[in-house]
Design an enzyme around this catalytic site. Structure first.
Site, PDB file in Angstrom:
ATOM      1  N   TYR A  23       0.788  -1.298   0.159  1.00 30.40           N
ATOM      2  CA  TYR A  23       0.020  -0.125   0.010  1.00 30.40           C
ATOM      3  C   TYR A  23       0.798   1.178  -0.030  1.00 30.40           C
ATOM      4  O   TYR A  23       0.053   2.276  -0.094  1.00 30.40           O
ATOM      5  CB  TYR A  23      -0.839   0.000   1.290  1.00 30.40           C
ATOM      6  CG  TYR A  23      -1.774  -1.264   1.325  1.00 30.40           C
ATOM      7  CD1 TYR A  23      -2.845  -1.367   0.246  1.00 30.40           C
ATOM      8  CD2 TYR A  23      -1.813  -2.054   2.264  1.00 30.40           C
ATOM      9  CE1 TYR A  23      -3.621  -2.399   0.369  1.00 30.40           C
ATOM     10  CE2 TYR A  23      -2.512  -3.201   2.337  1.00 30.40           C
ATOM     11  CZ  TYR A  23      -3.230  -3.501   1.262  1.00 30.40           C
ATOM     12  OH  TYR A  23      -4.380  -4.546   1.272  1.00 30.40           O
ATOM     13  N   HIS A 101      -8.178   0.045  -6.345  1.00 31.70           N
ATOM     14  CA  HIS A 101      -7.433  -0.582  -5.422  1.00 31.70           C
ATOM     15  C   HIS A 101      -5.981  -0.140  -5.609  1.00 31.70           C
ATOM     16  O   HIS A 101      -5.419  -0.189  -6.655  1.00 31.70           O
ATOM     17  CB  HIS A 101      -7.540  -2.174  -5.263  1.00 31.70           C
ATOM     18  CG  HIS A 101      -8.833  -2.586  -5.222  1.00 31.70           C
ATOM     19  ND1 HIS A 101      -9.416  -2.762  -3.963  1.00 31.70           N
ATOM     20  CD2 HIS A 101      -9.726  -3.117  -6.000  1.00 31.70           C
ATOM     21  CE1 HIS A 101     -10.737  -3.136  -4.154  1.00 31.70           C
ATOM     22  NE2 HIS A 101     -10.967  -3.295  -5.408  1.00 31.70           N
ATOM     23  N   MET A 102      -5.394   0.148  -4.571  1.00 26.42           N
ATOM     24  CA  MET A 102      -3.990   0.627  -4.742  1.00 26.42           C
ATOM     25  C   MET A 102      -3.048  -0.677  -5.118  1.00 26.42           C
ATOM     26  O   MET A 102      -1.900  -0.509  -5.875  1.00 26.42           O
ATOM     27  CB  MET A 102      -3.387   0.844  -3.225  1.00 26.42           C
ATOM     28  CG  MET A 102      -4.338   2.258  -2.663  1.00 26.42           C
ATOM     29  SD  MET A 102      -3.054   3.779  -2.524  1.00 26.42           S
ATOM     30  CE  MET A 102      -1.978   3.332  -1.386  1.00 26.42           C
TER      31      MET A 102
END
Length: 149
Positions: A23, A101-102
């Site tokens: 992340y 989404h990362m």
């Protein structure tokens, strides 16, 4: 000015502290600031919201419907994989939904490969870190400028 709602789900308030290999090190506050700046460059009004409570997320999506947001970008976190309540709430929206989404959820654990949101979304962007949000904003801007829903 077109209004984009950016929703971040469960545990995403821990960006910057949680698993930086997947992340990165940017905090949610830093991500929200970047999203707002990118939105301003595109002439979009951005509203960011994060919660760890599924019912609150559903209620925010319901309000988005009532407010008539022009597009919605959602990173539902782990809810992506099992929250039919959030999926049902998103199905009510007339505005386009973009899933973001990362990390690349398709290159991670098997349980992360399935999204209950993807079938409701115009598209899914994942794997580009904070840049996933930028790409989602660009996609939303293109959809709205083309007059598509």
């Amino acid at each position: 000015m077109k209004k984009i709602l950016v929703l971040n789900g469960i545990n995403l308030n821990m960006f910057g502290k949680r698993d930086p290999a997947h992340y990165g090190t940017a905090t949610l506050e830093q991500i929200d600031a970047r999203v707002a700046a990118w939105g301003a460059e595109l002439g979009l009004q951005i509203d960011c919201f994060q919660t760890n409570h599924e019912g609150e997320m559903v209620e925010r999506i319901h309000r988005a419907h009532e407010e008539g947001v022009d597009a919605l970008i959602i990173n539902a976190g782990a809810w992506t994989h099992y929250s039919y309540g959030i999926a049902d709430a998103l199905a009510i929206l007339k505005a386009p939904v973009i899933e973001v989404h990362m990390s690349n959820i398709h290159a991670r654990e098997e349980f992360r490969h399935h999204s209950v949101i993807a079938g409701l979304a115009r598209g899914q962007i994942c794997g580009f870190g904070v840049g996933s949000y930028h790409l989602a904003l660009l996609a939303a801007s293109e959809l709205l400028n083309a007059g598509q829903e």
